[in-house]
Enzyme design. Structure first.
Site, PDB file in Angstrom:
ATOM      1  N   GLU A   1       0.830  -1.210   0.000  1.00 45.27           N
ATOM      2  CA  GLU A   1       0.000   0.000   0.000  1.00 45.27           C
ATOM      3  C   GLU A   1       0.862   1.258   0.000  1.00 45.27           C
ATOM      4  O   GLU A   1       0.545   2.238  -0.660  1.00 45.27           O
ATOM      5  CB  GLU A   1      -0.952   0.010   1.211  1.00 45.27           C
TER       6      GLU A   1
ATOM      7  N   TYR B   1      -6.998   6.081   4.507  1.00 43.72           N
ATOM      8  CA  TYR B   1      -7.107   5.117   3.402  1.00 43.72           C
ATOM      9  C   TYR B   1      -6.201   3.900   3.648  1.00 43.72           C
ATOM     10  O   TYR B   1      -6.634   2.760   3.544  1.00 43.72           O
ATOM     11  CB  TYR B   1      -6.718   5.785   2.066  1.00 43.72           C
TER      12      TYR B   1
ATOM     13  N   ASP C   1      -9.914   6.471  -1.895  1.00 46.92           N
ATOM     14  CA  ASP C   1      -8.831   7.281  -2.467  1.00 46.92           C
ATOM     15  C   ASP C   1      -9.349   7.816  -3.800  1.00 46.92           C
ATOM     16  O   ASP C   1     -10.531   7.637  -4.120  1.00 46.92           O
ATOM     17  CB  ASP C   1      -7.540   6.455  -2.636  1.00 46.92           C
TER      18      ASP C   1
END
Ligand code: SF4
Length: 367
Positions: A40, A123, A141
């Protein structure tokens, strides 16, 4: 907003599509929070195709959070070298040390604890916790916002006013409570593969029957383009000092409290990595660089050497558009400077360097 049987069908369609068509990505193979977290962070500013080789190399060297926490920061940056946005790597490293110190090396399972780490926002916390631990947290996002805005035909700047909060509420209402991790990935995958920024492939979309933008013929015009920050043009000059053995000199990552000797050096503008002596040009690249070298790095040296211009380099860092004029400067002996590194020009990648420094080195080697 979908409810009842329509919502059930919507979720079923999207999850079935994801299960059949999802890309085989290395971080999807194991539900390991460290790996998901790493992916991520890498994907925050980097395309999937570019991130894969970095991800695999990084994991080979740092297979778990303890290995990352124990590594020197310089080595972490070296493995990040080329991915850009190096604060991501610094924060990842700091957070790994906190996870070891405060959580016995295990990524915590609550949103509040995850948000306390540097580099982890709402997020990223939702993505890691939903995928690794099945927490019912919806991701939002730019990619997900585009899909949700099209589904509801929401116009205007999605980040403006209360729109973002409303999109967050929509994301939470749609989240499939039985499979939050798969659900979040499915929405992201839809945005990455079919509901793309340009020319969405609505005919192939598993949820096209629910999409308001498609019904209204607005799929191509949602979301509206955001106003970009004005580009700032920056003229730089850099010195590739070379001794007869092919060694060069790099300056250390600039510190915020750097003293006056480094004031003219703008390495910090470009990145906080090892870099060639670099200045901002105000009048003339060769004259300004010569003055800088004489006043700082080569003070006390006899300075009558020639500055050989190398091909100019164009580089972009966020809103800065950089034109850099590198110069090769052959010296019998490199100056000895506290904190600087002397190493072969062809082997700079053994320390963390930015893409711009790599381009300068390549220009010097090619010449
Ligand atoms: S129908 Fe088209 S615009 Fe609507 S969600 Fe699917 S791909 Fe996106």
């Amino acid at each position: 907003m979908l409810t009842g049987p329509a919502l059930t069908r919507f979720r079923k369609n999207l999850l079935a599509w994801f299960s059949q068509f999802q890309r085989d990505l290395p971080w999807r193979r194991l539900k390991n929070p460290y790996r998901i977290w790493l992916s991520e962070i890498m994907l925050q500013q980097t395309r999937v195709a570019a991130a894969i080789s970095y991800y695999e190399r990084f994991l080979e060297r740092f297979p778990d959070v303890r290995a990352l926490a124990e590594a020197p920061q310089e080595e972490v940056l070296r493995l990040w070298s080329g991915l850009g946005y190096y604060s991501r790597a610094r924060n990842l490293h700091k957070a790994a040390q906190q996870i070891v110190a405060l959580h016995h090396g295990v990524f915590p399972a609550t949103e509040a604890e995850a948000l306390a780490f540097p580099g982890i926002g709402k997020y990223t916390a939702a993505a890691i916790l939903s995928i690794a631990y099945g927490q019912k947290l919806a991701v939002l996002d730019g990619n997900v916002a585009r899909v949700l805005a099209r589904l509801q035909a929401i116009r205007g700047d999605l980040r403006a006013g209360k729109r973002w909060q409303e999109l967050q509420k929509t994301a939470e209402a749609l989240l499939a409570p039985s499979a939050p991790g798969d659900w979040n990935q499915a929405v992201m995958e839809l945005g990455a593969i079919l509901c793309t920024p340009k020319s969405p492939q609505c005919l192939l979309c598993p949820v096209n029957e629910f999409c308001q933008a498609r019904k209204l013929g607005l799929a191509d015009t949602i979301p509206e383009k955001r106003k970009k920050r004005a580009t700032v043009e920056l003229q730089l000059a850099a010195a590739v000092l070379l001794d007869p053995q092919g060694h060069t000199l790099l300056l250390p990552p600039p510190r915020p409290q750097a003293g006056p000797a480094h004031k003219a050096d703008v390495g910090a503008i470009v990145s906080r990595m090892w870099h060639f002596p670099t200045i901002e040009v105000h009048r003339n690249a060769a004259l300004d660089l010569r003055a800088y070298l004489r006043e700082s790095l080569l003070r006390g040296h006899k300075f009558s050497v020639a500055l050989e211009p190398l091909p100019k380099i164009r580089h972009t860092v966020t809103y800065r558009s950089i034109t850099l004029q590198p110069f090769r400067i052959n010296l019998k002996k490199l100056p000895q400077l506290a904190g600087a590194k002397v190493l072969p020009l062809s082997e700079l990648s053994c320390v963390p360097i930015s893409n711009l420094t790599r381009k300068i080195a390549r220009a010097a080697l090619d010449s």
